[in-house]
Motif scaffolding. Sequence first.
Motif, PDB file in Angstrom:
ATOM      1  N   MET A   1       0.836  -1.192   0.000  1.00  0.00           N
ATOM      2  CA  MET A   1       0.000   0.000   0.000  1.00  0.00           C
ATOM      3  C   MET A   1       0.876   1.250   0.000  1.00  0.00           C
ATOM      4  O   MET A   1       1.977   1.220   0.535  1.00  0.00           O
ATOM      5  N   ILE A   2       0.373   2.337  -0.574  1.00  0.00           N
ATOM      6  CA  ILE A   2       1.163   3.544  -0.662  1.00  0.00           C
ATOM      7  C   ILE A   2       0.402   4.717  -0.060  1.00  0.00           C
ATOM      8  O   ILE A   2      -0.817   4.739  -0.047  1.00  0.00           O
ATOM      9  N   GLU A   3       1.141   5.702   0.397  1.00  0.00           N
ATOM     10  CA  GLU A   3       0.515   6.859   1.009  1.00  0.00           C
ATOM     11  C   GLU A   3       0.389   8.020   0.030  1.00  0.00           C
ATOM     12  O   GLU A   3      -0.499   8.835   0.138  1.00  0.00           O
ATOM     13  N   ILE A   4       1.277   8.097  -0.942  1.00  0.00           N
ATOM     14  CA  ILE A   4       1.268   9.202  -1.884  1.00  0.00           C
ATOM     15  C   ILE A   4       0.920   8.660  -3.257  1.00  0.00           C
ATOM     16  O   ILE A   4       1.554   7.724  -3.746  1.00  0.00           O
ATOM     17  N   PHE A   5      -0.079   9.230  -3.886  1.00  0.00           N
ATOM     18  CA  PHE A   5      -0.510   8.731  -5.187  1.00  0.00           C
ATOM     19  C   PHE A   5       0.486   9.146  -6.250  1.00  0.00           C
ATOM     20  O   PHE A   5       0.928  10.289  -6.310  1.00  0.00           O
ATOM     21  N   VAL A   6       0.844   8.195  -7.112  1.00  0.00           N
ATOM     22  CA  VAL A   6       1.651   8.478  -8.284  1.00  0.00           C
ATOM     23  C   VAL A   6       0.968   7.836  -9.475  1.00  0.00           C
ATOM     24  O   VAL A   6       0.196   6.902  -9.336  1.00  0.00           O
ATOM     25  N   ARG A 177      -2.632   3.164   6.837  1.00  0.00           N
ATOM     26  CA  ARG A 177      -2.044   3.397   5.524  1.00  0.00           C
ATOM     27  C   ARG A 177      -2.893   2.747   4.433  1.00  0.00           C
ATOM     28  O   ARG A 177      -3.169   3.349   3.391  1.00  0.00           O
ATOM     29  N   ALA A 178      -3.317   1.507   4.696  1.00  0.00           N
ATOM     30  CA  ALA A 178      -4.162   0.816   3.728  1.00  0.00           C
ATOM     31  C   ALA A 178      -5.530   1.487   3.616  1.00  0.00           C
ATOM     32  O   ALA A 178      -6.107   1.547   2.521  1.00  0.00           O
ATOM     33  N   VAL A 179      -6.052   1.985   4.730  1.00  0.00           N
ATOM     34  CA  VAL A 179      -7.336   2.689   4.696  1.00  0.00           C
ATOM     35  C   VAL A 179      -7.262   3.858   3.718  1.00  0.00           C
ATOM     36  O   VAL A 179      -8.160   4.052   2.878  1.00  0.00           O
ATOM     37  N   ARG A 180      -6.195   4.629   3.801  1.00  0.00           N
ATOM     38  CA  ARG A 180      -6.057   5.780   2.906  1.00  0.00           C
ATOM     39  C   ARG A 180      -5.959   5.338   1.445  1.00  0.00           C
ATOM     40  O   ARG A 180      -6.520   5.987   0.552  1.00  0.00           O
ATOM     41  N   PHE A 181      -5.248   4.247   1.198  1.00  0.00           N
ATOM     42  CA  PHE A 181      -5.139   3.717  -0.158  1.00  0.00           C
ATOM     43  C   PHE A 181      -6.520   3.339  -0.692  1.00  0.00           C
ATOM     44  O   PHE A 181      -6.901   3.712  -1.810  1.00  0.00           O
ATOM     45  N   TYR A 182      -7.285   2.586   0.087  1.00  0.00           N
ATOM     46  CA  TYR A 182      -8.598   2.125  -0.388  1.00  0.00           C
ATOM     47  C   TYR A 182      -9.584   3.283  -0.521  1.00  0.00           C
ATOM     48  O   TYR A 182     -10.472   3.246  -1.384  1.00  0.00           O
TER      49      TYR A 182
END
Length: 213
Positions: A1-6, A177-182
Amino acid sequence: MIEIFVEPTEVAIAVLSKEKIDHAANVMAGAFATDPLGSYLLPDARNRLDVMRWFWCEALRHSHPHGRTYTTAPEILGIASWLPPGVRRKMFWGLWLSILQTLYRVGWRSTHRLFALLEFTEMLRVRHCPSPHWYLDGLAVTPESQGRGIGSLLLQPVLDLADEEEQACCLYTSTERAVRFYQRQGFVVCEEARFQTEAPPLWLMVRSPKDLN
Protein backbone atom coordinates in the motif's frame (compact mmCIF):
# COMPACT_ATOMS: atom_id res chain seq x y z
CA MET A 1 0.00 0.00 0.00
CA ILE A 2 1.16 3.54 -0.66
CA GLU A 3 0.52 6.86 1.01
CA ILE A 4 1.27 9.20 -1.88
CA PHE A 5 -0.51 8.73 -5.19
CA VAL A 6 1.65 8.48 -8.28
CA GLU A 7 0.64 7.76 -11.85
CA PRO A 8 0.60 4.01 -12.56
CA THR A 9 3.55 2.47 -14.33
CA GLU A 10 2.65 0.62 -17.50
CA VAL A 11 2.33 -3.05 -16.58
CA ALA A 12 0.16 -5.82 -17.97
CA ILE A 13 -2.60 -7.11 -15.70
CA ALA A 14 -3.43 -10.79 -16.15
CA VAL A 15 -5.42 -13.53 -14.45
CA LEU A 16 -3.15 -15.57 -12.19
CA SER A 17 -2.33 -18.96 -13.69
CA LYS A 18 -2.59 -22.09 -11.58
CA GLU A 19 1.10 -22.79 -12.04
CA LYS A 20 2.03 -19.50 -10.35
CA ILE A 21 -0.07 -19.91 -7.20
CA ASP A 22 2.93 -20.92 -5.06
CA HIS A 23 4.88 -17.86 -6.19
CA ALA A 24 1.88 -15.63 -5.59
CA ALA A 25 1.46 -17.09 -2.09
CA ASN A 26 5.04 -16.10 -1.30
CA VAL A 27 4.26 -12.52 -2.33
CA MET A 28 1.15 -12.48 -0.15
CA ALA A 29 2.98 -14.00 2.83
CA GLY A 30 5.77 -11.48 2.61
CA ALA A 31 3.29 -8.61 2.62
CA PHE A 32 1.11 -9.84 5.48
CA ALA A 33 3.76 -11.36 7.77
CA THR A 34 4.65 -7.88 9.07
CA ASP A 35 1.04 -6.65 9.13
CA PRO A 36 -0.21 -5.88 12.68
CA LEU A 37 -3.00 -8.42 12.29
CA GLY A 38 -0.62 -11.13 11.09
CA SER A 39 1.67 -10.51 14.05
CA TYR A 40 -1.24 -10.73 16.46
CA LEU A 41 -2.69 -13.90 14.97
CA LEU A 42 0.71 -15.61 14.79
CA PRO A 43 2.84 -14.10 17.57
CA ASP A 44 5.69 -16.60 17.11
CA ALA A 45 7.83 -14.88 14.47
CA ARG A 46 9.88 -18.06 13.92
CA ASN A 47 7.17 -19.83 11.94
CA ARG A 48 4.90 -16.94 10.98
CA LEU A 49 6.13 -16.66 7.40
CA ASP A 50 5.81 -20.40 6.76
CA VAL A 51 2.26 -20.47 8.10
CA MET A 52 1.38 -17.39 6.04
CA ARG A 53 2.72 -19.05 2.90
CA TRP A 54 0.61 -22.12 3.57
CA PHE A 55 -2.47 -20.05 4.28
CA TRP A 56 -2.22 -17.93 1.14
CA CYS A 57 -1.50 -20.96 -1.01
CA GLU A 58 -4.76 -22.51 0.25
CA ALA A 59 -6.65 -19.23 -0.09
CA LEU A 60 -5.46 -18.66 -3.66
CA ARG A 61 -6.33 -22.23 -4.65
CA HIS A 62 -9.80 -21.51 -3.27
CA SER A 63 -10.25 -18.27 -5.22
CA HIS A 64 -8.47 -19.29 -8.43
CA PRO A 65 -11.35 -21.27 -10.03
CA HIS A 66 -13.49 -18.13 -10.06
CA GLY A 67 -11.06 -16.40 -12.41
CA ARG A 68 -10.82 -13.15 -10.50
CA THR A 69 -7.33 -13.37 -9.05
CA TYR A 70 -5.10 -10.89 -10.84
CA THR A 71 -1.37 -10.35 -11.09
CA THR A 72 1.13 -8.53 -13.28
CA ALA A 73 2.82 -10.10 -16.27
CA PRO A 74 5.33 -11.38 -17.07
CA GLU A 75 6.73 -10.86 -13.54
CA ILE A 76 4.59 -11.14 -10.41
CA LEU A 77 4.81 -7.72 -8.77
CA GLY A 78 1.51 -7.94 -6.93
CA ILE A 79 -1.67 -9.96 -6.39
CA ALA A 80 -5.34 -9.04 -6.02
CA SER A 81 -7.58 -11.94 -5.05
CA TRP A 82 -11.36 -11.49 -5.25
CA LEU A 83 -14.30 -13.74 -4.47
CA PRO A 84 -17.48 -13.06 -6.45
CA PRO A 85 -20.87 -12.43 -4.85
CA GLY A 86 -22.08 -15.33 -2.72
CA VAL A 87 -19.01 -17.55 -2.99
CA ARG A 88 -17.26 -16.99 0.32
CA ARG A 89 -20.26 -17.61 2.52
CA LYS A 90 -20.96 -20.89 0.75
CA MET A 91 -17.42 -22.32 0.66
CA PHE A 92 -15.18 -20.70 3.26
CA TRP A 93 -15.77 -23.24 6.04
CA GLY A 94 -13.91 -25.95 4.15
CA LEU A 95 -10.89 -23.69 3.84
CA TRP A 96 -10.81 -22.76 7.50
CA LEU A 97 -11.38 -26.33 8.67
CA SER A 98 -8.35 -27.38 6.64
CA ILE A 99 -6.37 -24.63 8.31
CA LEU A 100 -7.37 -26.08 11.66
CA GLN A 101 -5.63 -29.33 10.71
CA THR A 102 -2.36 -27.46 10.29
CA LEU A 103 -2.50 -25.02 13.17
CA TYR A 104 -1.28 -27.59 15.69
CA ARG A 105 2.15 -26.27 14.73
CA VAL A 106 1.36 -22.81 16.10
CA GLY A 107 -0.83 -23.68 19.09
CA TRP A 108 -4.41 -23.21 20.14
CA ARG A 109 -3.99 -19.54 21.00
CA SER A 110 -3.52 -18.73 17.33
CA THR A 111 -6.31 -21.14 16.37
CA HIS A 112 -8.72 -19.39 18.71
CA ARG A 113 -7.71 -15.98 17.42
CA LEU A 114 -8.16 -17.02 13.80
CA PHE A 115 -11.66 -18.34 14.32
CA ALA A 116 -12.61 -15.34 16.45
CA LEU A 117 -11.44 -13.10 13.61
CA LEU A 118 -13.39 -15.14 11.07
CA GLU A 119 -16.61 -14.91 13.05
CA PHE A 120 -16.13 -11.20 13.71
CA THR A 121 -15.41 -10.17 10.12
CA GLU A 122 -18.35 -12.20 8.82
CA MET A 123 -20.57 -10.38 11.30
CA LEU A 124 -19.27 -7.02 10.05
CA ARG A 125 -19.88 -7.99 6.44
CA VAL A 126 -23.47 -9.02 7.12
CA ARG A 127 -24.06 -5.80 9.03
CA HIS A 128 -22.63 -3.38 6.48
CA CYS A 129 -22.86 -5.21 3.15
CA PRO A 130 -25.86 -7.56 3.30
CA SER A 131 -26.56 -7.55 -0.44
CA PRO A 132 -24.49 -9.68 -2.88
CA HIS A 133 -21.04 -8.14 -3.20
CA TRP A 134 -17.47 -8.68 -4.34
CA TYR A 135 -15.08 -9.52 -1.51
CA LEU A 136 -11.39 -8.59 -1.70
CA ASP A 137 -9.68 -11.58 -0.09
CA GLY A 138 -6.24 -10.05 -0.34
CA LEU A 139 -4.13 -7.41 -2.08
CA ALA A 140 -0.34 -7.30 -1.94
CA VAL A 141 2.42 -5.54 -3.88
CA THR A 142 6.08 -6.46 -3.52
CA PRO A 143 8.02 -3.87 -1.47
CA GLU A 144 10.28 -2.88 -4.37
CA SER A 145 7.23 -2.28 -6.62
CA GLN A 146 5.22 -0.11 -4.25
CA GLY A 147 4.60 3.51 -5.19
CA ARG A 148 4.06 2.70 -8.88
CA GLY A 149 0.26 2.49 -8.87
CA ILE A 150 0.28 -1.28 -9.29
CA GLY A 151 -2.18 -1.89 -6.46
CA SER A 152 -4.74 0.36 -8.12
CA LEU A 153 -4.28 -1.39 -11.45
CA LEU A 154 -4.77 -4.81 -9.88
CA LEU A 155 -8.09 -3.73 -8.37
CA GLN A 156 -9.48 -2.09 -11.48
CA PRO A 157 -10.87 -5.12 -13.40
CA VAL A 158 -13.27 -6.05 -10.61
CA LEU A 159 -14.08 -2.46 -9.69
CA ASP A 160 -15.12 -1.88 -13.31
CA LEU A 161 -17.16 -5.08 -13.35
CA ALA A 162 -18.85 -4.19 -10.06
CA ASP A 163 -19.84 -0.83 -11.51
CA GLU A 164 -21.27 -2.49 -14.63
CA GLU A 165 -23.23 -5.01 -12.54
CA GLU A 166 -24.21 -2.39 -9.94
CA GLN A 167 -22.72 -4.38 -7.06
CA ALA A 168 -20.78 -3.30 -4.00
CA CYS A 169 -17.25 -4.32 -3.07
CA CYS A 170 -16.22 -5.12 0.50
CA LEU A 171 -12.95 -5.61 2.39
CA TYR A 172 -11.35 -5.22 5.78
CA THR A 173 -7.87 -3.97 6.55
CA SER A 174 -5.74 -3.46 9.63
CA THR A 175 -3.56 -0.42 8.89
CA GLU A 176 -4.38 3.26 8.51
CA ARG A 177 -2.04 3.40 5.52
CA ALA A 178 -4.16 0.82 3.73
CA VAL A 179 -7.34 2.69 4.70
CA ARG A 180 -6.06 5.78 2.91
CA PHE A 181 -5.14 3.72 -0.16
CA TYR A 182 -8.60 2.13 -0.39
CA GLN A 183 -10.30 5.46 0.14
CA ARG A 184 -8.61 6.65 -3.04
CA GLN A 185 -10.20 3.68 -4.81
CA GLY A 186 -13.67 4.77 -3.68
CA PHE A 187 -14.05 2.67 -0.52
CA VAL A 188 -15.63 4.17 2.59
CA VAL A 189 -14.98 3.12 6.19
CA CYS A 190 -18.17 1.66 7.63
CA GLU A 191 -16.82 0.60 11.01
CA GLU A 192 -13.59 0.56 13.00
CA ALA A 193 -13.49 -2.16 15.66
CA ARG A 194 -11.34 -4.74 17.44
CA PHE A 195 -12.34 -8.40 17.45
CA GLN A 196 -10.49 -8.92 20.74
CA THR A 197 -9.41 -6.40 23.37
CA GLU A 198 -5.69 -6.67 22.61
CA ALA A 199 -6.08 -7.12 18.85
CA PRO A 200 -5.17 -4.35 16.39
CA PRO A 201 -8.04 -2.28 15.03
CA LEU A 202 -9.81 -3.41 11.88
CA TRP A 203 -11.55 -1.21 9.34
CA LEU A 204 -14.49 -2.66 7.41
CA MET A 205 -14.75 -0.78 4.10
CA VAL A 206 -17.38 -0.83 1.37
CA ARG A 207 -17.35 0.64 -2.13
CA SER A 208 -20.73 1.40 -3.70
CA PRO A 209 -20.98 1.01 -7.49
CA LYS A 210 -20.49 4.13 -9.55
CA ASP A 211 -23.38 5.42 -11.61
CA LEU A 212 -22.29 4.84 -15.23
CA ASN A 213 -25.27 6.64 -16.73
